[in-house]
Design a protein around this motif. Structure first.
Motif, PDB file in Angstrom:
ATOM      1  N   ARG A  69       0.848  -1.178   0.000  1.00  0.00           N
ATOM      2  CA  ARG A  69       0.000   0.000   0.000  1.00  0.00           C
ATOM      3  C   ARG A  69       0.881   1.225   0.000  1.00  0.00           C
ATOM      4  O   ARG A  69       1.503   1.553   1.016  1.00  0.00           O
ATOM      5  N   THR A  72       0.542   4.003   2.767  1.00  0.00           N
ATOM      6  CA  THR A  72       1.064   3.712   4.107  1.00  0.00           C
ATOM      7  C   THR A  72       2.525   3.276   4.081  1.00  0.00           C
ATOM      8  O   THR A  72       3.159   3.188   5.132  1.00  0.00           O
ATOM      9  N   GLU A  74       3.652   0.292   3.414  1.00  0.00           N
ATOM     10  CA  GLU A  74       3.794  -1.035   4.024  1.00  0.00           C
ATOM     11  C   GLU A  74       3.065  -2.090   3.207  1.00  0.00           C
ATOM     12  O   GLU A  74       2.059  -1.791   2.559  1.00  0.00           O
ATOM     13  N   LYS A 167      -3.415  -4.734  10.472  1.00  0.00           N
ATOM     14  CA  LYS A 167      -3.470  -3.295  10.755  1.00  0.00           C
ATOM     15  C   LYS A 167      -4.507  -2.564   9.920  1.00  0.00           C
ATOM     16  O   LYS A 167      -4.554  -1.336   9.933  1.00  0.00           O
ATOM     17  N   ASP A 168      -5.267  -3.282   9.113  1.00  0.00           N
ATOM     18  CA  ASP A 168      -6.245  -2.636   8.244  1.00  0.00           C
ATOM     19  C   ASP A 168      -7.613  -2.681   8.918  1.00  0.00           C
ATOM     20  O   ASP A 168      -8.092  -3.756   9.297  1.00  0.00           O
TER      21      ASP A 168
ATOM     22  N   LYS B  46      -3.150  12.644   2.698  1.00  0.00           N
ATOM     23  CA  LYS B  46      -2.263  12.705   3.864  1.00  0.00           C
ATOM     24  C   LYS B  46      -3.079  13.185   5.067  1.00  0.00           C
ATOM     25  O   LYS B  46      -3.831  14.162   4.966  1.00  0.00           O
ATOM     26  N   TYR B 116      -4.938   1.278  10.155  1.00  0.00           N
ATOM     27  CA  TYR B 116      -5.162   2.207   9.043  1.00  0.00           C
ATOM     28  C   TYR B 116      -6.635   2.165   8.656  1.00  0.00           C
ATOM     29  O   TYR B 116      -7.196   1.094   8.487  1.00  0.00           O
ATOM     30  N   PRO B 119      -6.253   2.202   3.807  1.00  0.00           N
ATOM     31  CA  PRO B 119      -4.866   2.151   3.307  1.00  0.00           C
ATOM     32  C   PRO B 119      -4.740   2.197   1.786  1.00  0.00           C
ATOM     33  O   PRO B 119      -3.653   2.438   1.275  1.00  0.00           O
ATOM     34  N   ASP B 123      -3.129   7.695   4.427  1.00  0.00           N
ATOM     35  CA  ASP B 123      -2.147   7.232   5.424  1.00  0.00           C
ATOM     36  C   ASP B 123      -2.646   7.372   6.862  1.00  0.00           C
ATOM     37  O   ASP B 123      -1.870   7.182   7.800  1.00  0.00           O
ATOM     38  N   GLU B 124      -3.933   7.674   7.038  1.00  0.00           N
ATOM     39  CA  GLU B 124      -4.438   7.865   8.408  1.00  0.00           C
ATOM     40  C   GLU B 124      -4.248   6.603   9.259  1.00  0.00           C
ATOM     41  O   GLU B 124      -4.770   5.540   8.944  1.00  0.00           O
ATOM     42  N   LEU B 125      -3.511   6.746  10.360  1.00  0.00           N
ATOM     43  CA  LEU B 125      -3.317   5.658  11.329  1.00  0.00           C
ATOM     44  C   LEU B 125      -4.029   6.079  12.613  1.00  0.00           C
ATOM     45  O   LEU B 125      -3.814   7.188  13.108  1.00  0.00           O
TER      46      LEU B 125
END
Lengths: 185, 185
Positions: A69, A72, A74, A167-168, B46, B116, B119, B123-125
């Protein structure tokens, strides 16, 4: 809950300025009137909506995809998913994306629920589709898509969500919802 | 899983064009080199990142907020959340947002995981922060924020996620993860 009558919370649309119209997303800055009469600006990302598929084998294994991706930076482990082309019906989109990304065809598919990924600034709505009765074929990803297919026991996938290895958000929600619904049955 | 060595999947950064720099989000269109050597364009939103807080009372009730979301055109029921101001530390951000939106202070806070939201293009985490030992004070939302505080039994909140009445992904994931972690204890 009468959402349209909830004047204490609701904002009224005033005007909109288009900033960007891309292939996947659009961006606009809207002006709204707040419940107290003041105005405010809202940055909005427009998205056509998507589906995420929870492919569950007869052995209670989940089919996932690994893919890079760029946003991100990653490689992420995710449920198969894809955006709805031109208002495509969610189940048709799910059938197409599942086969393209993993090669699987499902004999049984149903929409479990739908959710917004980032309602603070984006209108993306994702339908969660359960897919069962899986028959393995040949994957044929879109041009420019590079994908590994990974199959994991549902219990292991649940653990990976809770441990933060997955993490998604759509994938985490899909896997935990599947576990919750299985327990209800 | 050696993510940096996974040349079969990884895309290489080539260049970037800035499209928009707003108050909350930025937008850029990047060019990347694909694993097969071709190039492709990637639309990227972003975002500074955010926290979502799972405030759990001693009676296993969850504290949520109802708020109008202009991007989706709906009043949504969500866990308290907010964006990280200038790289703010997640727990400090969670403490601030919890108190601003709900009035609660938590004697115990810890980061459970991070995920995320979208993703594919953003890029929002979001850090998921558990908050316990809650003490009720006075809410003081930001200017332009209009919020109702709602308290629900955890079991009821889980049901509402599975039934699709709670439509926000971070909220669904937070509530189901809380349930999953409670069961592990």
């Amino acid at each position: 809950m009468e959402k349209n009558l909830d004047a204490r919370l609701k904002e009224e649309y005033v005007s909109s300025e288009e900033i960007f119209k891309g292939k996947i997303i659009g961006v606009q800055v809207d002006t709204v009137r707040l419940p107290d009469g003041k105005t405010a600006r809202r940055e909005v990302v427009k998205h056509p909506g998507a589906v995420v598929i929870l492919p569950l084998t007869d052995n209670k294994e989940v089919v996932l995809v690994r893919q890079y991706r760029h946003a991100t930076g990653e490689i992420l482990l995710e449920l198969p998913a894809g955006k709805r082309d031109g208002g495509e019906e969610p189940l048709a989109c799910a059938r197409r994306e599942l086969e393209e990304e993993t090669g699987y065809q499902a004999q049984e598919m149903r929409v479990l629920t739908a959710f917004y990924t980032s309602p603070g600034f984006c209108d993306e709505l994702i339908y969660l589709v359960m897919a069962k009765g899986l028959l393995k074929g040949e994957a044929c990803p879109d041009d420019g898509e590079f994908i590994d297919v990974v199959t994991l026991p549902l219990d292991e996938a649940v653990r990976m969500v809770l441990d933060g290895e997955i993490k998604d958000a759509k994938t985490g929600l899909g896997i935990l919802a599947c576990r919750g619904l299985e327990e209800q049955c």
